[in-house]
Design a protein around this motif. Structure first.
Motif, short mmCIF file in Angstrom:
data_model
loop_
_atom_site.label_atom_id
_atom_site.label_comp_id
_atom_site.label_asym_id
_atom_site.label_seq_id
_atom_site.Cartn_x
_atom_site.Cartn_y
_atom_site.Cartn_z
N ARG A 96 0.85 -1.19 0.00
CA ARG A 96 0.00 0.00 0.00
C ARG A 96 0.89 1.25 0.00
O ARG A 96 1.94 1.27 0.63
CB ARG A 96 -0.90 0.01 1.24
N LEU A 97 0.42 2.28 -0.67
CA LEU A 97 1.22 3.51 -0.75
C LEU A 97 1.45 4.12 0.62
O LEU A 97 2.57 4.55 0.94
CB LEU A 97 0.53 4.52 -1.67
N ASP A 98 0.41 4.18 1.47
CA ASP A 98 0.59 4.81 2.78
C ASP A 98 1.60 4.04 3.63
O ASP A 98 2.40 4.63 4.36
CB ASP A 98 -0.74 5.01 3.52
N ALA A 99 1.61 2.71 3.52
CA ALA A 99 2.56 1.92 4.29
C ALA A 99 4.00 2.21 3.84
O ALA A 99 4.91 2.35 4.67
CB ALA A 99 2.26 0.43 4.13
N LEU A 100 4.20 2.35 2.54
CA LEU A 100 5.55 2.60 2.03
C LEU A 100 6.01 4.03 2.31
O LEU A 100 7.21 4.28 2.50
CB LEU A 100 5.61 2.29 0.54
N VAL A 101 5.07 4.98 2.35
CA VAL A 101 5.40 6.36 2.75
C VAL A 101 5.92 6.35 4.19
O VAL A 101 6.91 7.03 4.52
CB VAL A 101 4.17 7.28 2.60
N LEU A 102 5.29 5.55 5.04
CA LEU A 102 5.74 5.43 6.43
C LEU A 102 7.10 4.76 6.51
O LEU A 102 8.01 5.26 7.17
CB LEU A 102 4.71 4.63 7.24
N ARG A 103 7.26 3.62 5.86
CA ARG A 103 8.53 2.88 5.91
C ARG A 103 9.70 3.72 5.40
O ARG A 103 10.83 3.59 5.86
CB ARG A 103 8.46 1.61 5.07
N SER A 104 9.41 4.60 4.42
CA SER A 104 10.47 5.42 3.84
C SER A 104 10.92 6.53 4.77
O SER A 104 11.97 7.14 4.55
CB SER A 104 9.98 6.02 2.51
N GLY A 105 10.12 6.81 5.81
CA GLY A 105 10.48 7.87 6.75
C GLY A 105 9.93 9.23 6.38
O GLY A 105 10.29 10.25 6.98
N PHE A 106 9.02 9.29 5.40
CA PHE A 106 8.39 10.57 5.05
C PHE A 106 7.41 10.99 6.16
O PHE A 106 7.16 12.18 6.34
CB PHE A 106 7.61 10.48 3.74
N ALA A 107 6.85 10.01 6.85
CA ALA A 107 5.87 10.26 7.91
C ALA A 107 6.32 9.56 9.19
O ALA A 107 7.15 8.64 9.15
CB ALA A 107 4.50 9.75 7.49
N ARG A 108 5.75 9.98 10.31
CA ARG A 108 6.11 9.42 11.60
C ARG A 108 5.16 8.30 12.02
O ARG A 108 5.53 7.39 12.77
CB ARG A 108 6.11 10.54 12.64
N THR A 109 3.90 8.38 11.53
CA THR A 109 2.89 7.37 11.87
C THR A 109 2.12 6.99 10.61
O THR A 109 2.14 7.73 9.61
CB THR A 109 1.88 7.90 12.90
N ILE A 110 1.41 5.88 10.66
CA ILE A 110 0.63 5.46 9.50
C ILE A 110 -0.51 6.44 9.25
O ILE A 110 -0.90 6.69 8.10
CB ILE A 110 0.09 4.01 9.68
N GLN A 111 -1.03 7.05 10.32
CA GLN A 111 -2.10 8.04 10.15
C GLN A 111 -1.58 9.27 9.40
O GLN A 111 -2.25 9.81 8.52
CB GLN A 111 -2.66 8.46 11.52
N GLN A 112 -0.37 9.71 9.75
CA GLN A 112 0.22 10.86 9.07
C GLN A 112 0.52 10.53 7.61
O GLN A 112 0.31 11.35 6.72
CB GLN A 112 1.51 11.30 9.78
N ALA A 113 0.98 9.30 7.36
CA ALA A 113 1.26 8.88 5.99
C ALA A 113 -0.01 8.89 5.16
O ALA A 113 -0.02 9.35 4.01
CB ALA A 113 1.88 7.48 5.99
N ARG A 114 -1.07 8.41 5.74
CA ARG A 114 -2.37 8.39 5.05
C ARG A 114 -2.81 9.81 4.70
O ARG A 114 -3.26 10.09 3.59
CB ARG A 114 -3.41 7.70 5.93
N GLN A 115 -2.65 10.72 5.65
CA GLN A 115 -3.05 12.12 5.44
C GLN A 115 -2.22 12.76 4.34
O GLN A 115 -2.75 13.51 3.49
CB GLN A 115 -2.88 12.89 6.75
N MET A 116 -0.93 12.46 4.29
CA MET A 116 -0.07 13.01 3.23
C MET A 116 -0.55 12.57 1.85
O MET A 116 -0.56 13.36 0.90
CB MET A 116 1.37 12.54 3.44
N VAL A 117 -0.96 11.31 1.76
CA VAL A 117 -1.44 10.80 0.47
C VAL A 117 -2.77 11.43 0.11
O VAL A 117 -2.96 11.92 -1.02
CB VAL A 117 -1.56 9.26 0.51
N VAL A 118 -3.70 11.45 1.04
CA VAL A 118 -5.04 11.99 0.79
C VAL A 118 -4.98 13.46 0.38
O VAL A 118 -5.75 13.91 -0.49
CB VAL A 118 -5.95 11.80 2.03
N HIS A 119 -4.06 14.21 0.96
CA HIS A 119 -3.92 15.63 0.65
C HIS A 119 -3.07 15.90 -0.59
O HIS A 119 -2.68 17.03 -0.85
CB HIS A 119 -3.35 16.38 1.86
#
Length: 208
Positions: A96-119
């Motif tokens: 999933r994109l949000d999971a990989l955004v988190l693993r990459s260190g772009f976000a601190r939590t999965i919730q923040q990663a999800r928000q980055m994608v949605v926005h």
């Protein structure tokens, strides 16, 4: 105030499931390593087999922040895929994109990663993607939109600050954090995915 409320809710959920869902929850759990509520320290009676399987499924769902209907769809796909269903399930979730955004260190939590994608701050191979469930394919490049790079959260990400509190970047990702870029070099292997889960119990829950 809202942030504090969310933090308390996440910490309670983490303690109930027995896993830290965020770096902040991990600090709280280190100080109070027992369940929530006034009976949290009390010795609990043994859970039934069903309760054990249910809790394991809830733990996996919480780590990816997905709904039950989504989880069931992933399970059905994992069951149709060659190989072990439980391992397939975790590997599919991990793409999933949000999971990989988190693993990459772009976000601190999965919730923040999800928000980055949605926005619409996140791009895949040069195209904006606003679906957290978007499945990234091998060889695709995940990167932050040029305009978004100047925003404070991404300036923090680019320093590697989030990577310092997250699990080590797994081998299936090639990350250039200062450029806010990450490539999925190959399909994740279950043994490399940094989630806490006995996936066979999840399979048994859905197969009941």
């Amino acid at each position: 105030m809202a942030s504090n409320l969310r933090t308390r809710r996440t910490v309670r959920h983490s303690r109930a499931l027995g896993i830290a869902l965020t770096p902040k929850a991990e600090k709280y759990m280190e100080r109070r390593p027992y369940g929530p509520g006034q009976h949290g320290r009390a010795r609990r009676k043994a859970d039934s087999d069903y309760s054990v399987r249910l809790k394991e499924k809830q733990r996996l769902r919480a780590q990816y922040n997905i709904r039950e209907a989504q989880m069931r769809r992933y399970f059905e796909e994992a069951k149709r895929t060659a190989g072990l269903t439980g391992e397939n399930l975790v590997e599919l979730l991990e793409m999933r994109l949000d999971a990989l955004v988190l693993r990459s260190g772009f976000a601190r939590t999965i919730q923040q990663a999800r928000q980055m994608v949605v926005h619409r701050h996140i791009m895949v191979d040069g195209a904006r993607v606003d679906r957290p469930s978007f499945r990234v394919k091998e060889g695709q490049l995940i990167h932050v939109h040029t305009r978004s790079e100047k925003m404070v959260p991404f300036q923090i990400s680019a320093t590697g600050a989030h990577q310092a509190v997250l699990p080590t970047v797994p081998g299936y990702l090639d990350v250039e954090i200062e450029k806010l870029q990450a490539k999925l070099s190959r399909r994740p292997k279950r043994t490399e995915v940094p989630v806490t889960c006995e996936e066979q119990l999840v399979v048994e829950y859905y197969a009941r």
